[in-house]
Design an enzyme around this catalytic site. Structure first.
Site, short mmCIF file in Angstrom:
data_model
loop_
_atom_site.label_atom_id
_atom_site.label_comp_id
_atom_site.label_asym_id
_atom_site.label_seq_id
_atom_site.Cartn_x
_atom_site.Cartn_y
_atom_site.Cartn_z
N HIS A 160 83.69 54.68 14.69
CA HIS A 160 84.90 55.50 14.89
C HIS A 160 84.82 55.91 16.40
CE1 HIS A 160 82.40 59.16 15.42
NE2 HIS A 160 81.73 58.67 14.55
N CYS A 161 85.89 56.39 17.05
CA CYS A 161 86.16 57.11 18.09
C CYS A 161 86.25 58.51 17.90
CB CYS A 161 86.98 56.31 19.16
SG CYS A 161 88.67 56.29 18.26
N VAL A 162 86.85 59.01 19.02
CA VAL A 162 87.00 60.47 19.04
C VAL A 162 88.04 60.89 17.85
CG1 VAL A 162 87.93 62.50 20.25
CG2 VAL A 162 86.54 60.79 21.51
N ARG A 174 89.68 58.31 15.65
CA ARG A 174 90.24 57.13 14.63
C ARG A 174 88.92 56.49 14.12
NH1 ARG A 174 93.11 54.14 18.96
NH2 ARG A 174 91.83 55.63 20.62
#
Length: 468
Positions: free
Chosen positions: A27-29, A31
């Site tokens: 995951h990113c910030v 999504r």
């Protein structure tokens, strides 16, 4: 609250095809990022009905689910706990996803991998240059005078801000060298040294190349090599970084561990340095100038057409991921001409997507969609368009088309007016800070266009369709 996150994780897992369809996940910030074995198994419609899900899309071989900052990590941790899938890094996901890409997509992905890590430094520099523009731009607060002219005590304050802001652009090859060598599998520290070597103060500054009466040269056993730096240039350091990483990896495989510290870095830097100044630099510098002249020429000959095409196509390019290639062009234009006329259209395109999403709040009746439309519009106005584009506008195609039409019209107008940005900044409402102050008026008119046209078109088309 953890029960809710667990339930959301379970539902997402079902609708992306189950655990067995996930090759890797991270995951990113905002999504969840999946490398899926078969994307045809995804039930996108059901996925987007989940309470916390704001949208989903596929790009560069990754299937991404937009959830939101502060929540995505909780859902991801629940998913890892439920399925037992190992936590993967973003690079591992990219590597897994890259297996599905064609050569062009791989090239675009490589550019994205190089430029995205340095983007925070570039955007920060753009914002600081905007503050400097406000302080030093004539006619903003006083007729034909800058604020520092009326209040000289602010002059040195503005000078320090300008120095801090310009650092990222003066030493741009150092930033690119660090990121590119890291991407190509070499030592990032050597990439920094390579980039800084190309802008060493002993070299003739690239910005003074055209005005120089005499070009200093080295004489290497009868071969004349120009002592020219590559300030603001992108292509020379990109190719040199690839060569450096390739040589370094070659040497590390063949030199014993005991001698690597003494031999690998010196040999790799020495060979790359000579190749950079003798071959790579002159050739890529010429290619960079051809690209710059071609892009500038198009907008000088037919600014209306150039603005229409780029202003209208930028959002569709974001869907494909090809927009990352234009970051290199923007930086090349800034380094070669002192400004870019492409980035202002990017800022307006982002605003247009936000406006279309905001209009959908007045069109749809579903409370979740209303909330998503409002929050994603704010995000787009601050430069982050994924929630608006993928969560709202592409779901209702006429909203996306309305945004594209508004962006194209605004692109035509500001191109005709010769609007340029001194740097890359925040691609939304704060974007005016990066525009040359003398072009603020034209840019604000362009901003009005992307605030009005997409909103009106989306409202009209939405009412005709009678959305629920």
């Amino acid at each position: 609250m953890s029960d809710k996150h667990r339930q959301v994780a379970e539902e997402i897992l079902v609708h992306v095809g189950g655990k067995e369809n996930i090759a890797a996940a991270t995951h990113c910030v905002t999504r969840l990022r999946f490398a899926l074995k078969d994307e045809s198994k995804v039930d996108k419609e059901a996925l987007e009905q989940i309470d916390l899900v704001k949208g989903s899309f596929s790009t560069n071989g990754q299937f991404q689910v937009v959830i939101g900052q502060g929540t995505v990590d909780k859902v991801y941790n629940e998913m890892v706990g439920m399925t037992g899938i190992s936590q993967a890094s973003k690079q591992e996901i990219k590597d897994e996803a890259a297996k599905k890409l064609n050569p062009l997509q791989r090239a675009i992905k490589t550019l994205a991998d190089i430029f995205i890590p340095i983007l925070p430094a570039i955007v920060t520099a753009g914002l600081l240059m905007g503050i400097n523009n406000i302080l030093t731009g004539p006619g903003i607060f006083f007729d034909k005078k800058a604020l520092v002219d009326v209040y000289p005590q602010w002059k040195d304050f503005a000078s320090i801000i300008n120095l801090i802001a310009n650092t990222a652009f003066v030493f741009l090859p150092g930033l690119i060298g660090w990121s590119a060598v890291n991407r190509f599998g070499g030592s990032p520290l050597l990439g920094i040294v390579l980039g800084l070597m190309l802008v060493h103060p002993d070299l003739l500054n690239a910005w003074g190349y055209g005005a120089a009466k005499e070009i200093p040269k080295w004489n290497l056993f009868g071969l004349d090599v120009q002592k020219v730096g590559y300030q603001g240039q992108v292509l020379p350091v990109l190719l040199a970084s690839y060569v450096l990483a390739t040589i370094e990896k070659f040497l590390r495989k063949r030199i014993a561990d005991a001698f690597q510290l003494l031999l690998v870095a010196p040999i790799a830097l020495l060979l790359t340095g000579f190749l950079s100044f003798i071959v790579i630099g002159p050739i890529t510098f010429a290619i960079g100038n051809v690209i710059t002249n071609a892009v500038v020429g198009i907008f000088e000959v037919a600014p209306l057409l150039g603005g229409l095409i780029y202003g209208g196509l930028y959002a569709p390019l974001v869907i494909t991921g090809m927009h990352h290639t234009f970051l290199a062009v923007d930086l090349q234009l800034i380094g070669s001409t002192g400004g870019t006329f492409l980035w202002p259209m990017v800022a307006l395109s982002n605003i247009a997507q936000g406006t279309a999403a905001l209009a959908m709040m007045f069109v749809v009746k579903d409370e979740k969609l209303k909330s998503l439309s409002a929050t994603s519009a704010v995000s787009a106005y601050l430069g982050i368009t994924e929630p608006a584009m993928f969560g709202v506008n592409l779901r209702f195609r006429y909203a996306f088309i309305s945004a594209v039409i508004g962006s194209a019209l605004a692109g035509m107008f500001i191109s005709l007016q010769g609007v340029k940005a001194a740097s890359i900044g925040v691609g939304g409402l704060p974007g005016f800070l990066s525009i040359f102050p003398e072009k603020w008026g034209a840019f604000f008119i362009g901003m009005v266009i992307v605030l009005v046209v997409p909103f009106v078109l989306t409202i009209i088309l939405g009412k005709l369709r009678k959305e629920k």
